[in-house]
Write an enzyme that holds these catalytic residues in place. Structure first.
Site, short mmCIF file in Angstrom:
data_model
loop_
_atom_site.label_atom_id
_atom_site.label_comp_id
_atom_site.label_asym_id
_atom_site.label_seq_id
_atom_site.Cartn_x
_atom_site.Cartn_y
_atom_site.Cartn_z
N LYS A 168 29.86 28.48 32.31
CA LYS A 168 29.65 28.62 33.75
C LYS A 168 30.02 27.37 34.52
O LYS A 168 30.49 27.45 35.66
CB LYS A 168 28.19 28.99 34.05
N LYS B 247 28.97 40.47 36.06
CA LYS B 247 28.89 40.63 37.52
C LYS B 247 29.79 39.63 38.23
O LYS B 247 30.25 39.86 39.33
CB LYS B 247 27.48 40.30 38.04
N LYS C 52 33.06 39.02 27.95
CA LYS C 52 31.94 39.90 28.27
C LYS C 52 32.12 40.53 29.66
O LYS C 52 32.62 39.87 30.57
CB LYS C 52 30.69 39.00 28.23
#
Ligand code: TYM
Length: 332
Positions: free
Chosen positions: A111, A197, A194
């Site tokens: 991230k 969102k 993956k």
């Protein structure tokens, strides 16, 4: 009775991954466990969230849980920031967890990207807050998708170190519950990533509020390879995109991957995609209609969250009191 805690971030629209990897399993577990389900808004702000969008996404995640069949009377559904104990225990855990432990967290590395110095401090200590979420209620079981495994190992390490440091078995070591055929739903554009969102490509994911045409379009555009549908589970192994679509089909139809191989093996992906679209629309459209009904009545969602927060606070209070006592904080 064993106690479950789990959460979803309101950091965008709910995906099929959230549904199949987590929320759907919660519905199955609610009869056998005392369950606490949380919209983790404090986790969401570890990356920038527009305040109005955060409010909307918080209600949408709650609506997604409710529309999927999570019963707000039998379970607790609430938003994290309304129970201040999460932040309080999170701080204590910042002082228990070691830098070396956090440095190993793969999700932070993903991230934060290349420019780690620009990541928020919150993103770095995110797993400590996640441990606090679970342990604030002394939860024993945590049903999640596969991507949360490492964070849960850290939560166990934190519980154990706290208990050792203070010489008292305050916290249970929570057990991850990762089950079903869709513990890791992958992106529709890249079978090695993956479904998320936060992926910049809308076509990488199916949203829980996508309408039938959008679902059909996304499945039609989903990446596959030129070969027909694999006939055995072993033959799926080097075909990430094919396997992902077949796993999604299996999960939505309550089948095993081997059943999907037996049913569709040898057929073209164009035909298989039509069948997948049908089952996805069949399963998701009643849920998305019900979500819309909740979204049209935000006061109802807010009232459910408010009630859940009060019940969560009542459970958290004695645990926090015990923790403060053990740590040595003077309490009025
Ligand atoms: P979040 O919001 O990313 O995802 C919520 C749940 O959905 C699962 N999930 C998936 N499962 C299968 N395939 C996918 N592609 C997929 N994407 C998401 C996640 O595994 C998760 O179960 N850190 C957590 C939120 C959290 C939490 C907690 C969870 C905060 N505190 C305490 C459990 C207990 C997260 O970011 O989930």
């Amino acid at each position: 009775m064993d106690r479950i805690f789990s959460g979803v971030q309101p950091s965008g629209n709910l995906t099929l991954g959230n549904y199949l990897g987590a929320i759907r399993n919660w519905v199955k577990l609610q009869n056998d466990y005392e369950c606490i389900f949380c919209v983790v808004d404090m986790h969401a702000i570890t990356v920038w969230q527009d305040p109005e969008s955060l409010r909307r996404a918080t209600r949408e995640v709650a609506a997604g849980m409710l529309a999927s069949g999570v019963d707000p009377k039998r379970n607790i559904i609430f938003n994290q920031s309304s129970v201040s104990g999460h932040a309080e225990l999170g701080w204590i855990f910042n002082c228990v967890a070691r830098l070396g432990w956090l440095n190993r967290m793969t999700q932070f590395k993903e991230k934060a990207g290349k420019h780690k110095e620009n990541a928020s401090c919150g993103l770095y200590v995110y797993p400590n807050l996640m441990a606090a979420d679970i342990l604030l209620y002394k939860a024993t079981h945590v049903p999640v998708g596969d991507d949360q495994k490492q964070h849960l190992e850290l939560a166990r390490d934190i519980a154990q170190k706290f208990n050792n440091d203070f010489g008292k078995e305050v916290f249970p070591l929570p057990d991850p519950m990762i089950f079903g055929t869709a513990t890791r739903v992958m992106s529709l554009r890249d079978g090695t990533k993956k479904m998320s969102k936060s992926d910049p490509s809308e076509y990488s994911r199916i949203g829980m509020t996508d309408d039938a045409d959008t679902i059909a379009l996304k499945i039609r555009k989903a990446k596959t390879d030129p070969q027909p549908v694999p006939e055995t589970v072993e033959a799926c192994e080097d075909r990430a995109e094919a396997k992902n679509l077949m796993n999604i089909y299996a999960a939505l139809s309550d089948l095993e991957l081997k059943d999907v191989c037996a049913q569709y093996g040898g057929q073209s992906f164009a035909d298989f995609k039509k069948a997948l679209t049908e089952v996805a629309v069949d399963k998701l459209s009643p849920i998305s209609q019900e979500m819309q009904r909740y979204m049209d009545d935000p006061a109802q969602v807010d009232a459910i969250l408010h009630d859940g927060s009060e019940r969560a606070r009542a459970l958290a209070e004695p645990v926090l009191k015990e923790v403060k006592e053990v740590v040595g904080f003077l309490q009025p």
